[in-house]
Design an enzyme around this catalytic site. Sequence first.
Site, PDB file in Angstrom:
ATOM      1  N   ASP A   1       0.829  -1.212   0.000  1.00 53.37           N
ATOM      2  CA  ASP A   1       0.000   0.000   0.000  1.00 53.37           C
ATOM      3  C   ASP A   1       0.865   1.264   0.000  1.00 53.37           C
ATOM      4  O   ASP A   1       0.684   2.152   0.818  1.00 53.37           O
ATOM      5  CB  ASP A   1      -0.935  -0.024   1.205  1.00 53.37           C
ATOM      6  CG  ASP A   1      -1.855  -1.234   1.199  1.00 53.37           C
ATOM      7  OD1 ASP A   1      -3.047  -1.061   0.968  1.00 53.37           O
ATOM      8  OD2 ASP A   1      -1.364  -2.360   1.424  1.00 53.37           O
TER       9      ASP A   1
ATOM     10  N   ASP B   1      -1.583  -2.720  -3.989  1.00 52.84           N
ATOM     11  CA  ASP B   1      -1.904  -1.292  -3.953  1.00 52.84           C
ATOM     12  C   ASP B   1      -0.648  -0.475  -4.231  1.00 52.84           C
ATOM     13  O   ASP B   1       0.073  -0.079  -3.316  1.00 52.84           O
ATOM     14  CB  ASP B   1      -2.558  -0.892  -2.626  1.00 52.84           C
ATOM     15  CG  ASP B   1      -4.028  -1.292  -2.563  1.00 52.84           C
ATOM     16  OD1 ASP B   1      -4.540  -1.855  -3.546  1.00 52.84           O
ATOM     17  OD2 ASP B   1      -4.660  -1.040  -1.524  1.00 52.84           O
TER      18      ASP B   1
ATOM     19  N   TYR C   1      -2.096   4.102  -6.324  1.00 49.17           N
ATOM     20  CA  TYR C   1      -3.310   4.817  -5.905  1.00 49.17           C
ATOM     21  C   TYR C   1      -3.765   5.818  -6.963  1.00 49.17           C
ATOM     22  O   TYR C   1      -4.413   6.817  -6.664  1.00 49.17           O
ATOM     23  CB  TYR C   1      -3.119   5.488  -4.546  1.00 49.17           C
ATOM     24  CG  TYR C   1      -3.156   4.483  -3.411  1.00 49.17           C
ATOM     25  CD1 TYR C   1      -4.298   4.313  -2.635  1.00 49.17           C
ATOM     26  CD2 TYR C   1      -2.061   3.677  -3.145  1.00 49.17           C
ATOM     27  CE1 TYR C   1      -4.335   3.374  -1.626  1.00 49.17           C
ATOM     28  CE2 TYR C   1      -2.095   2.728  -2.137  1.00 49.17           C
ATOM     29  CZ  TYR C   1      -3.236   2.579  -1.381  1.00 49.17           C
ATOM     30  OH  TYR C   1      -3.277   1.640  -0.389  1.00 49.17           O
TER      31      TYR C   1
ATOM     32  N   ASN D   1      -6.769  -3.961  -4.332  1.00 52.04           N
ATOM     33  CA  ASN D   1      -8.052  -3.407  -4.762  1.00 52.04           C
ATOM     34  C   ASN D   1      -7.898  -2.110  -5.557  1.00 52.04           C
ATOM     35  O   ASN D   1      -8.717  -1.799  -6.434  1.00 52.04           O
ATOM     36  CB  ASN D   1      -8.973  -3.171  -3.564  1.00 52.04           C
ATOM     37  CG  ASN D   1      -8.358  -2.262  -2.516  1.00 52.04           C
ATOM     38  OD1 ASN D   1      -7.329  -2.610  -1.921  1.00 52.04           O
ATOM     39  ND2 ASN D   1      -8.965  -1.119  -2.260  1.00 52.04           N
TER      40      ASN D   1
ATOM     41  N   HIS E   1      -3.429  -9.768  -0.769  1.00 51.57           N
ATOM     42  CA  HIS E   1      -3.659  -8.368  -0.413  1.00 51.57           C
ATOM     43  C   HIS E   1      -4.547  -8.226   0.818  1.00 51.57           C
ATOM     44  O   HIS E   1      -4.171  -7.560   1.788  1.00 51.57           O
ATOM     45  CB  HIS E   1      -4.261  -7.596  -1.586  1.00 51.57           C
ATOM     46  CG  HIS E   1      -4.368  -6.130  -1.305  1.00 51.57           C
ATOM     47  ND1 HIS E   1      -3.259  -5.334  -1.076  1.00 51.57           N
ATOM     48  CD2 HIS E   1      -5.439  -5.299  -1.179  1.00 51.57           C
ATOM     49  CE1 HIS E   1      -3.638  -4.091  -0.839  1.00 51.57           C
ATOM     50  NE2 HIS E   1      -4.958  -4.034  -0.889  1.00 51.57           N
TER      51      HIS E   1
ATOM     52  N   HIS F   1     -11.559  -2.398   7.119  1.00 52.10           N
ATOM     53  CA  HIS F   1     -11.525  -3.614   6.288  1.00 52.10           C
ATOM     54  C   HIS F   1     -11.689  -4.885   7.120  1.00 52.10           C
ATOM     55  O   HIS F   1     -11.205  -5.954   6.735  1.00 52.10           O
ATOM     56  CB  HIS F   1     -10.223  -3.691   5.478  1.00 52.10           C
ATOM     57  CG  HIS F   1      -9.991  -2.536   4.560  1.00 52.10           C
ATOM     58  ND1 HIS F   1     -10.945  -2.102   3.665  1.00 52.10           N
ATOM     59  CD2 HIS F   1      -8.919  -1.715   4.408  1.00 52.10           C
ATOM     60  CE1 HIS F   1     -10.466  -1.071   2.985  1.00 52.10           C
ATOM     61  NE2 HIS F   1      -9.249  -0.804   3.416  1.00 52.10           N
TER      62      HIS F   1
END
Length: 498
Positions: free
Chosen positions: A181, A208, A211, A246, A331, A341
């Site tokens: 991320d 990720d 972004y 995602n 992930h 989450h």
Amino acid sequence: MLVISGGRLSSFNFLVILFTIVTTVGSGSARITSTYIRSEWPSTDIPLDNEAFAIPRGHNAPQQNFIQDPLFILLVHITQGDYDGKAVIISWVTTDEPGSNKVQYGTSEKKYDFSSKGIVVNYTFSNYSSGYIHHCLVDGLEHDTKYYYKIGDGGSSREFWFQTPPNIDPDTPYTFGIIGDLGQTYNSLSTLEHYMQSGAQTVLFVGDLSYADRYEFNDVGVRWDSWGRFVERSAAYQPWIWIAGNHEIEYMPNMGEVVPFKSYLHRYATPYMASQSSNPLWYAVRRASAHIIVLSSYSPFVKYTPQWRWLRQELKRVDREKTPWLIVLMHAPMYSSNVVHYMEGESMRAVFESWFVNSKVDIIFAGHVHAYERSYRISNTRYNITNGDRHPIPDKSAPVYITVGDGGNQEGLAGSFVDPQPEYSSFREASYGHSTLEIKNRTHAFYHWNRNDDGKKVPTDSVVFYNQYCGKQSTEEETEEEPYQDYCKQHCHLLMRV
């Protein structure tokens, strides 16, 4: 040399370990929720004109302005290109013309005895048109060898290098970095710079990336480009093992974009066919003494689907006599006590957890949650909808679950944890950082999570992992990994015999 449980560890390295202990996770069944609060930089992306995205200059790039050179080479990155580490996939982008799709390479600087040709693709996303994206497989390499490579011709060429991994062997030491991320904020830059000082040899990136999906229209592609320049300082010189998260889905019907993973799949190649996978979103590689399995949290994985069938076969291919360390990357975490989450990985846990326990997977790394957390070895495989036995229990055959979605992206930290801390959770903290896994031999690995403390790298969570296949056989009551300082106390007497 020191001989420890069937593996060898140099006395120098052992002394370094003894004297670099800063903080550990405690011992016994202690559970820690860190109360540390840092004054983080704003969770906003770095401006495009910042030097973090600067076009390279000097000996490693042409001097002319890249806008005036249609063959300027950008966004260089490499990943493993085969099953066993004797190939790399080298990727790059040229701006306005395809140019050469050839990579020249050799074992001496400026002397390129070999070459390989790749493919060129491009794509559109809304009103953005990509440059020409090159992917070139360079195979037939020797293990444990430094290679120099050159992309492009004449004044537009650029030169880099990489080191192939050692032979596949159960006692081969190797260090992985783990990042997730990441994004492209000032916190992201801190994470990346600290990682590059770690000495790790390959990045396990748990999803990720850029972004860019937080932007619209042309800016989506622009932010993919800026992220590629951002990570090139590391990714052009050592493999990054990719996972889609995602934020790579980019399902944006308001912009006319409904094909999932479009940008990601065009830009980031994976060696999926080498592990008999039918899809680049899930695959496996072997590197040194580790067998690494990559799963896709956002592709079908229930019974009879391609990913399910592939994983069932891949777990049968694992040879713990050659690669004793079995690592799974995904992930969405299967175990997380963060409010954000929460339980999003539960469906994958229900499908695959029993396989992971039966296969004695050592560690499962995940991202998604923008915080850090490490579990004990636990499982919840006895649960079904009729028996009601829904609580995770200590399990010596189970993996350790580690969430490292704390790279630094613009969505900020996930600071709210479930209270009280679950019994399965060993350590958790909402801070930015990265991890390293130092595999020493077939029995031991040293793991560190390093917090970004206002620009400084601070080792915060450290533990010794015993290999599930070759390591210490724990009892039902003794399922916790050994804290760093306990391990050193038990073995420091060996130093007297060096």
